[in-house]
Scaffold this active site. Structure first.
Site, short mmCIF file in Angstrom:
data_model
loop_
_atom_site.label_atom_id
_atom_site.label_comp_id
_atom_site.label_asym_id
_atom_site.label_seq_id
_atom_site.Cartn_x
_atom_site.Cartn_y
_atom_site.Cartn_z
N LYS A 117 1.09 -1.02 0.25
CA LYS A 117 -0.04 0.04 -0.01
C LYS A 117 0.70 0.88 -0.31
O LYS A 117 1.55 1.83 1.13
CB LYS A 117 -1.70 0.58 0.81
CG LYS A 117 -2.50 -0.10 0.79
CD LYS A 117 -3.30 -0.06 2.23
CE LYS A 117 -4.32 0.80 1.85
NZ LYS A 117 -4.83 0.87 1.16
C1 PLP Z 1 -6.54 -0.30 -4.14
C2 PLP Z 1 -7.04 -1.40 -3.12
N1 PLP Z 1 -7.33 -2.57 -3.22
C3 PLP Z 1 -7.90 -3.20 -1.97
C4 PLP Z 1 -8.45 -2.68 -0.92
C5 PLP Z 1 -8.85 -2.81 0.27
O1 PLP Z 1 -8.39 -4.08 0.80
P1 PLP Z 1 -8.72 -4.31 2.77
O2 PLP Z 1 -9.43 -5.22 2.12
O3 PLP Z 1 -7.72 -4.29 2.92
O4 PLP Z 1 -8.81 -2.64 2.95
C6 PLP Z 1 -7.87 -1.29 -0.84
C7 PLP Z 1 -8.36 -0.85 0.35
O5 PLP Z 1 -7.47 -0.46 1.39
C8 PLP Z 1 -7.17 -0.67 -2.08
O6 PLP Z 1 -6.67 0.87 -1.45
#
Ligand code: PLP
Length: 313
Positions: free
Chosen positions: A155
């Site tokens: 991230k």
């Molecule tokens: C690009 C992206 N994909 C998927 C997710 C979903 O991830 P999570 O369920 O860990 O929040 C997020 C959010 O954090 C995201 O920014």
């Protein structure tokens, strides 16, 4: 009570936590972050932090990619998060944003020989997508960045330019959210969510090799579908046209929760209403993350100690 932050190894009012304009991460997107939910449970008088250790474990993978030394272990980060949440005293749902970044005040594109720092902020978050009513989407003209460009499994702040381009394009064209395809045309994910389909009777989601963030909510939903509905999720690449013939489509994410997709590229998904599997998974998911299902309390870390709870009530 003013909002607090953990910044430069101390808790302080958020308004006092500032970085200089030469900070490396501001110029080059060299930071790694997480989004963690804290959900208020009125019956238990408790704020539950949801799967927050899993978030910090994923964040540490990002540190390895970006060569960040956050000077804090996962245990220390989780302890600081509980302390910050407890100190902030919210009695409503909150959103927690830890971020580790290249903190040197230095010009020059690189990852090495720079200082790193880490902070945590906590705030409320308005509904990200309308998970009750469902959302209208378009496939984006922007393609998802490839693992060979900026790895989506981290991230990383810089990667969110890709998401922001897609989100703004979708919103300004009148849609709620964008669905990004990979360079090879397969479906990857939403701008800030993973995506699931009910396709030919199977629950399907793109695999990690399709440049997705390995979502924690994605994992939660896969487990709930298996344990509670007896449905195994198939991780496989999905074509764009399969978006149009799926019976149900939904997004998952910490911010987005489980959000039904009811329209894609001006085509109704299924009969245009929230599907059966989506509805069931939404119910199971919300019960689990509000601390209402004892079976999944292991995902919910209480914030307030009994002493603090007594003082508050
Ligand atoms: C690009 C992206 N994909 C998927 C997710 C979903 O991830 P999570 O369920 O860990 O929040 C997020 C959010 O954090 C995201 O920014």
């Amino acid at each position: 009570m003013p909002p607090y932050a953990y910044f430069r190894k101390q808790f302080m009012p958020l308004a006092e936590a500032k970085v200089g304009i030469l900070t490396h991460a501001l110029h080059y997107g060299t930071a790694c972050f997480e989004g963690i939910r804290g959900n208020w449970n009125d019956d238990l008088n408790q704020l539950f932090l949801i799967r927050f250790r899993d978030h910090y474990e994923r964040m540490h993978d990002g540190f390895r990619i970006l060569k960040i030394d956050p000077h804090h272990t996962i245990d220390e980060m989780t302890e600081l998060t509980v302390k910050l949440a407890e100190k902030s005293g919210y009695r409503e749902d909150v959103y927690i944003r830890p971020l580790a970044y290249k903190s040197s005040e230095a010009i020059g594109v690189k990852l090495h020989d720079l200082e790193d720092d880490f902070f945590i902020i906590i705030s409320t978050l308005p509904a990200y997508l309308d998970s009750d009513k469902g959302v209208r989407c378009c496939t984006s003209s922007w393609r998802r960045v490839d693992d060979t460009m900026i790895p989506a499994r981290g991230k990383i702040t810089g990667i969110y330019v890709n998401s922001a381009l897609a989100k703004t394009e979708a919103n300004q064209r009148g849609f709620d959210e964008a669905i990004l395809l990979n360079h090879d045309g397969h479906v990857s994910e939403g701008s800030g969510e993973n995506i699931f389909f009910v396709l030919n009777g199977k629950l399907v989601t793109p695999p990690s090799s399709d440049n997705i963030l390995m979502g924690i909510t994605r994992e939660t939903v896969i487990e709930l579908a298996r344990n509670e509905l007896g449905i195994e999720t198939v991780e496989m690449s999905v074509d764009r046209t399969e978006l149009y013939i799926a019976d149900e489509v939904f997004f998952t994410g910490t911010a987005a929760h489980v959000s039904p997709v009811l329209e894609i590229d001006e085509r109704r998904v299924g009969d245009g209403k929230i599907g059966k599997v989506t509805k069931e998974l939404q119910r199971l998911y919300f019960d689990a993350i509000k601390g209402k299902n004892p079976k999944y309390l292991r995902w919910c870390t209480p914030t307030y100690s009994k002493l603090v709870q007594a003082k508050r009530s």
